[in-house]
Scaffold this motif. Structure first.
Motif, PDB file in Angstrom:
ATOM      1  N   MET A 187       0.816  -1.204   0.000  1.00 51.04           N
ATOM      2  CA  MET A 187       0.000   0.000   0.000  1.00 51.04           C
ATOM      3  C   MET A 187       0.854   1.259   0.000  1.00 51.04           C
ATOM      4  SD  MET A 187      -3.027  -1.166  -0.214  1.00 51.04           S
ATOM      5  CE  MET A 187      -4.000   0.291   0.083  1.00 51.04           C
ATOM      6  N   ALA A 188       1.996   1.242   0.722  1.00 52.32           N
ATOM      7  CA  ALA A 188       2.870   2.415   0.747  1.00 52.32           C
ATOM      8  C   ALA A 188       3.489   2.669  -0.622  1.00 52.32           C
ATOM      9  CB  ALA A 188       3.953   2.236   1.803  1.00 52.32           C
ATOM     10  N   LEU A 189       3.929   1.605  -1.291  1.00 52.85           N
ATOM     11  CA  LEU A 189       4.491   1.766  -2.634  1.00 52.85           C
ATOM     12  C   LEU A 189       3.434   2.241  -3.618  1.00 52.85           C
ATOM     13  CD1 LEU A 189       6.795  -1.370  -2.883  1.00 52.85           C
ATOM     14  CD2 LEU A 189       7.516   1.018  -2.857  1.00 52.85           C
ATOM     15  N   ARG A 190       2.213   1.757  -3.441  1.00 53.17           N
ATOM     16  CA  ARG A 190       1.125   2.204  -4.319  1.00 53.17           C
ATOM     17  C   ARG A 190       0.888   3.697  -4.150  1.00 53.17           C
ATOM     18  NH1 ARG A 190      -4.508   2.778  -3.491  1.00 53.17           N
ATOM     19  NH2 ARG A 190      -5.738   2.570  -5.414  1.00 53.17           N
ATOM     20  N   GLU A 191       0.883   4.172  -2.902  1.00 54.20           N
ATOM     21  CA  GLU A 191       0.682   5.595  -2.663  1.00 54.20           C
ATOM     22  C   GLU A 191       1.849   6.413  -3.222  1.00 54.20           C
ATOM     23  OE1 GLU A 191      -1.889   7.176  -1.562  1.00 54.20           O
ATOM     24  OE2 GLU A 191      -3.025   5.333  -1.229  1.00 54.20           O
ATOM     25  N   ARG A 192       3.058   5.870  -3.113  1.00 57.71           N
ATOM     26  CA  ARG A 192       4.227   6.615  -3.585  1.00 57.71           C
ATOM     27  C   ARG A 192       4.172   6.833  -5.085  1.00 57.71           C
ATOM     28  NH1 ARG A 192      10.675   5.395  -2.606  1.00 57.71           N
ATOM     29  NH2 ARG A 192      11.450   6.719  -4.282  1.00 57.71           N
ATOM     30  N   TYR A 193       3.805   5.820  -5.834  1.00 57.58           N
ATOM     31  CA  TYR A 193       3.820   5.934  -7.286  1.00 57.58           C
ATOM     32  C   TYR A 193       2.494   6.442  -7.850  1.00 57.58           C
ATOM     33  CZ  TYR A 193       8.318   3.684  -7.319  1.00 57.58           C
ATOM     34  OH  TYR A 193       9.651   3.424  -7.109  1.00 57.58           O
ATOM     35  N   LYS A 194       1.519   6.682  -6.958  1.00 57.65           N
ATOM     36  CA  LYS A 194       0.252   7.220  -7.419  1.00 57.65           C
ATOM     37  C   LYS A 194       0.213   8.741  -7.301  1.00 57.65           C
ATOM     38  CE  LYS A 194      -3.373   6.929  -4.848  1.00 57.65           C
ATOM     39  NZ  LYS A 194      -4.539   6.433  -4.074  1.00 57.65           N
ATOM     40  N   GLU A 195       0.917   9.275  -6.301  1.00 58.40           N
ATOM     41  CA  GLU A 195       0.847  10.697  -6.024  1.00 58.40           C
ATOM     42  C   GLU A 195       1.843  11.486  -6.870  1.00 58.40           C
ATOM     43  OE1 GLU A 195      -1.258  12.263  -4.277  1.00 58.40           O
ATOM     44  OE2 GLU A 195      -2.285  10.525  -3.438  1.00 58.40           O
ATOM     45  N   CYS A 196       1.424  12.632  -7.326  1.00 56.05           N
ATOM     46  CA  CYS A 196       2.295  13.568  -8.022  1.00 56.05           C
ATOM     47  C   CYS A 196       1.644  14.944  -7.980  1.00 56.05           C
ATOM     48  CB  CYS A 196       2.560  13.136  -9.463  1.00 56.05           C
ATOM     49  SG  CYS A 196       1.067  12.847 -10.415  1.00 56.05           S
ATOM     50  N   PRO A 197       2.418  16.010  -8.128  1.00 58.35           N
ATOM     51  CA  PRO A 197       1.843  17.359  -8.028  1.00 58.35           C
ATOM     52  C   PRO A 197       0.809  17.610  -9.119  1.00 58.35           C
ATOM     53  CG  PRO A 197       4.245  17.415  -7.930  1.00 58.35           C
ATOM     54  CD  PRO A 197       3.868  16.030  -8.343  1.00 58.35           C
ATOM     55  N   ALA A 198      -0.315  18.212  -8.717  1.00 58.42           N
ATOM     56  CA  ALA A 198      -1.340  18.576  -9.694  1.00 58.42           C
ATOM     57  C   ALA A 198      -0.885  19.799 -10.496  1.00 58.42           C
ATOM     58  CB  ALA A 198      -2.651  18.874  -8.974  1.00 58.42           C
ATOM     59  N   PHE A 199      -1.346  19.887 -11.732  1.00 59.74           N
ATOM     60  CA  PHE A 199      -1.017  21.010 -12.612  1.00 59.74           C
ATOM     61  C   PHE A 199       0.500  21.203 -12.714  1.00 59.74           C
ATOM     62  CE2 PHE A 199      -5.005  21.985 -10.332  1.00 59.74           C
ATOM     63  CZ  PHE A 199      -5.877  21.844 -11.395  1.00 59.74           C
ATOM     64  N   SER A 200       1.215  20.125 -12.918  1.00 57.48           N
ATOM     65  CA  SER A 200       2.672  20.188 -13.008  1.00 57.48           C
ATOM     66  C   SER A 200       3.155  19.190 -14.054  1.00 57.48           C
ATOM     67  CB  SER A 200       3.305  19.878 -11.643  1.00 57.48           C
ATOM     68  OG  SER A 200       4.711  19.746 -11.756  1.00 57.48           O
ATOM     69  N   ASP A 201       4.369  19.410 -14.559  1.00 55.84           N
ATOM     70  CA  ASP A 201       4.971  18.492 -15.516  1.00 55.84           C
ATOM     71  C   ASP A 201       5.727  17.353 -14.846  1.00 55.84           C
ATOM     72  OD1 ASP A 201       4.009  20.004 -17.611  1.00 55.84           O
ATOM     73  OD2 ASP A 201       5.786  21.296 -17.681  1.00 55.84           O
ATOM     74  N   ILE A 202       5.771  17.353 -13.514  1.00 53.94           N
ATOM     75  CA  ILE A 202       6.490  16.307 -12.781  1.00 53.94           C
ATOM     76  C   ILE A 202       5.744  14.983 -12.920  1.00 53.94           C
ATOM     77  CG2 ILE A 202       7.279  15.544 -10.520  1.00 53.94           C
ATOM     78  CD1 ILE A 202       7.561  18.438  -9.708  1.00 53.94           C
ATOM     79  N   LYS A 203       6.436  13.943 -13.322  1.00 53.52           N
ATOM     80  CA  LYS A 203       5.818  12.635 -13.513  1.00 53.52           C
ATOM     81  C   LYS A 203       5.683  11.910 -12.181  1.00 53.52           C
ATOM     82  CE  LYS A 203       6.903  10.032 -16.891  1.00 53.52           C
ATOM     83  NZ  LYS A 203       7.675   9.167 -17.813  1.00 53.52           N
ATOM     84  N   CYS A 204       4.601  11.147 -12.071  1.00 54.12           N
ATOM     85  CA  CYS A 204       4.361  10.372 -10.852  1.00 54.12           C
ATOM     86  C   CYS A 204       5.455   9.319 -10.692  1.00 54.12           C
ATOM     87  CB  CYS A 204       2.993   9.701 -10.900  1.00 54.12           C
ATOM     88  SG  CYS A 204       1.621  10.848 -11.032  1.00 54.12           S
TER      89      CYS A 204
END
Length: 273
Positions: A113-130
């Motif tokens: 679950m922690a790894l899922r949250e890590r690779y699911k989250e990314c900044p909104a309205f940004s070019d940074i990839k999850c």
């Protein structure tokens, strides 16, 4: 409106409990037993504990994204916590293999679950990839200590509710559906109070609370997936309670961990997450 979802969940659960209890008891005679002050207090406390666990968990998950990994990991420590409390409270003896199994399941679920949250989250309205290092750095800058403590409080409330319900299920001889009426009624009252104070129509309503609960209107705009969420919550309350009554809290925690991982895998696959 998140509060309206909890109201509908508890209302539908109460209606289903009354319907099943009436069928099993062959009438409405069980209502005199349900209205006992002793039972109202005992199962009312349990109902409020389960409701508060859900509310605090929602609070923890909608706060800072940087704390989600740790909050999720803490919440799924419910299995060893339930085993430790059961061993002390019910005088059960768990051997080395039992504890090894509990810790293996807990470690696997927390890591997944922690790894899922890590690779699911990314900044909104940004070019940074999850999932990139830049996204991880952004998440770490968005940490919220209250989310972690909220996850811990939610987990402890859920374990306490399960332990107390297991004890009372051994004390009262009524069918589970009759006992569930008291819990659902108390949960519905607590949900109604929370809904009132988090709705935009309540006086002296802080804007932060309105935004957090999406409480800009009394009920909000419901979609089909919201009704599915209500049905899932009601089904979960029935299945979890029946497992606790027929088996014990530790068995419920093991089955809950396995079902959560299975559900996440299926939903992520179909949602292409």
């Amino acid at each position: 409106n998140l509060s309206s979802v909890m109201v509908d969940v508890n209302a539908l659960s109460l209606v289903s409990s009354l319907l099943v209890a009436t069928i099993q008891d062959g009438g409405l005679g069980y209502l005199w037993r349900v209205l006992s002050w002793q039972r109202i207090f005992h199962f009312g406390v349990i109902g409020v504990l389960f409701f508060m666990s859900s509310v605090v968990w929602i609070q923890a998950t909608i706060r800072g994204s940087g704390s989600k990994q740790l909050a999720v990991a803490i919440f799924y420590l419910n299995l060893p916590t339930a085993a430790a409390v059961s061993q002390y409270y019910f005088r059960r003896s768990y051997g080395t293999l039992h504890w090894l199994s509990f810790l293996m399941i807990t470690s696997a679920v927390c890591a997944f679950m922690a790894l899922r949250e890590r690779y699911k989250e990314c900044p909104a309205f940004s070019d940074i990839k999850c999932g990139t290092s830049a996204a991880v750095m952004w998440m770490e800058s968005d940490r919220d200590t209250l989310a972690v403590f909220g996850a811990l409080a939610s987990m402890l409330a859920m374990v306490a509710g399960s332990i107390l319900s297991e004890r009372l299920f051994r004390t009262w001889t009524d069918p589970f559906s009759v006992l569930k009426v008291n819990m659902d009624f108390a949960s519905l009252i607590a949900a109604g109070i929370t809904w009132y104070f988090t709705t935009a129509g309540a006086t002296h309503q802080p804007a932060s609370v309105t935004h957090r609960y999406n409480a800009y209107s009394a009920w909000g705009n419901w979609a089909f997936v919201d009704w599915i969420l209500v049905a899932v919550h009601v089904s979960e309350s029935w299945s979890a309670g029946l497992v606790v009554k027929c088996f014990d809290t530790v068995t419920k925690s093991v089955l809950s961990a396995l079902s959560i991982v299975t559900a996440v895998c299926l939903t992520d696959h179909f949602a292409e997450n």
